[in-house]
Motif scaffolding. Structure first.
Motif, PDB file in Angstrom:
ATOM      1  N   LEU A 156      -1.890  -5.691  10.614  1.00  0.00           N
ATOM      2  CA  LEU A 156      -2.739  -4.508  10.533  1.00  0.00           C
ATOM      3  C   LEU A 156      -2.537  -3.795   9.197  1.00  0.00           C
ATOM      4  CD1 LEU A 156      -4.777  -3.122  12.331  1.00  0.00           C
ATOM      5  CD2 LEU A 156      -2.954  -1.692  13.200  1.00  0.00           C
ATOM      6  N   LYS A 157      -1.308  -3.802   8.721  1.00  0.00           N
ATOM      7  CA  LYS A 157      -1.013  -3.182   7.432  1.00  0.00           C
ATOM      8  C   LYS A 157      -1.753  -3.902   6.305  1.00  0.00           C
ATOM      9  CE  LYS A 157       3.028  -1.312   5.147  1.00  0.00           C
ATOM     10  NZ  LYS A 157       4.486  -1.293   5.116  1.00  0.00           N
ATOM     11  N   LYS A 158      -1.827  -5.227   6.418  1.00  0.00           N
ATOM     12  CA  LYS A 158      -2.534  -6.022   5.417  1.00  0.00           C
ATOM     13  C   LYS A 158      -4.028  -5.707   5.427  1.00  0.00           C
ATOM     14  CE  LYS A 158      -3.459 -10.789   4.123  1.00  0.00           C
ATOM     15  NZ  LYS A 158      -3.353 -12.180   4.526  1.00  0.00           N
ATOM     16  N   ILE A 159      -4.586  -5.521   6.615  1.00  0.00           N
ATOM     17  CA  ILE A 159      -6.012  -5.205   6.727  1.00  0.00           C
ATOM     18  C   ILE A 159      -6.315  -3.850   6.084  1.00  0.00           C
ATOM     19  CG2 ILE A 159      -7.847  -4.655   8.366  1.00  0.00           C
ATOM     20  CD1 ILE A 159      -6.630  -6.787  10.214  1.00  0.00           C
ATOM     21  N   PHE A 160      -5.473  -2.837   6.375  1.00  0.00           N
ATOM     22  CA  PHE A 160      -5.698  -1.517   5.793  1.00  0.00           C
ATOM     23  C   PHE A 160      -5.534  -1.532   4.272  1.00  0.00           C
ATOM     24  CE2 PHE A 160      -4.683   0.232  10.120  1.00  0.00           C
ATOM     25  CZ  PHE A 160      -5.957   0.732  10.333  1.00  0.00           C
ATOM     26  N   LYS A 161      -4.590  -2.331   3.778  1.00  0.00           N
ATOM     27  CA  LYS A 161      -4.405  -2.447   2.338  1.00  0.00           C
ATOM     28  C   LYS A 161      -5.626  -3.094   1.703  1.00  0.00           C
ATOM     29  CE  LYS A 161      -1.365  -4.164  -1.215  1.00  0.00           C
ATOM     30  NZ  LYS A 161      -0.380  -5.161  -1.569  1.00  0.00           N
ATOM     31  N   ASN A 162      -6.173  -4.104   2.391  1.00  0.00           N
ATOM     32  CA  ASN A 162      -7.356  -4.781   1.885  1.00  0.00           C
ATOM     33  C   ASN A 162      -8.553  -3.835   1.856  1.00  0.00           C
ATOM     34  OD1 ASN A 162      -9.063  -6.781   0.981  1.00  0.00           O
ATOM     35  ND2 ASN A 162      -9.272  -7.774   2.953  1.00  0.00           N
ATOM     36  N   ILE A 163      -8.675  -2.979   2.862  1.00  0.00           N
ATOM     37  CA  ILE A 163      -9.783  -2.020   2.907  1.00  0.00           C
ATOM     38  C   ILE A 163      -9.657  -1.003   1.778  1.00  0.00           C
ATOM     39  CG2 ILE A 163     -10.778  -0.143   4.275  1.00  0.00           C
ATOM     40  CD1 ILE A 163     -10.184  -1.820   6.765  1.00  0.00           C
ATOM     41  N   GLN A 164      -8.445  -0.562   1.500  1.00  0.00           N
ATOM     42  CA  GLN A 164      -8.242   0.429   0.444  1.00  0.00           C
ATOM     43  C   GLN A 164      -8.538  -0.148  -0.939  1.00  0.00           C
ATOM     44  OE1 GLN A 164      -4.235   1.717   1.086  1.00  0.00           O
ATOM     45  NE2 GLN A 164      -4.830   3.249   2.600  1.00  0.00           N
ATOM     46  N   GLU A 165      -8.422  -1.462  -1.097  1.00  0.00           N
ATOM     47  CA  GLU A 165      -8.687  -2.087  -2.392  1.00  0.00           C
ATOM     48  C   GLU A 165     -10.178  -2.308  -2.638  1.00  0.00           C
ATOM     49  OE1 GLU A 165      -6.375  -5.632  -2.274  1.00  0.00           O
ATOM     50  OE2 GLU A 165      -4.490  -4.599  -2.632  1.00  0.00           O
TER      51      GLU A 165
END
Length: 74
Positions: free
Chosen positions: A2-11
């Motif tokens: 989930l952390k990876k998904i949120f990081k991807n969204i922020q990028e």
């Protein structure tokens, strides 16, 4: 994960985030519409119950396909 998904969204750019939110809204719209068609007692259109269930299931399956595509694109 989930952390990876949120990081991807922020990028993502602002346009990409807007399109992602729009895609999620339409996923939810088709899912809820399919459920309404199946379970609504006073359906405004004159359809036989078998056709309502079939159409509702078709909309739910379509929303699941859209959801899988959203997940795979991110």
């Amino acid at each position: 994960m989930l952390k990876k998904i949120f990081k991807n969204i922020q990028e993502k750019s602002l346009k990409e985030r807007f399109l992602l939110v729009l895609a999620i809204l339409f996923f939810m719209f088709y899912l809820v519409l399919g459920l309404f068609i199946i379970f609504m007692k006073e359906f405004p259109l004159d359809m036989a119950m078998g056709y309502r269930i079939a159409f509702g299931i078709l909309l739910i399956v379509y929303s699941i396909v859209r959801g899988v595509r959203i997940i795979n694109d991110n």
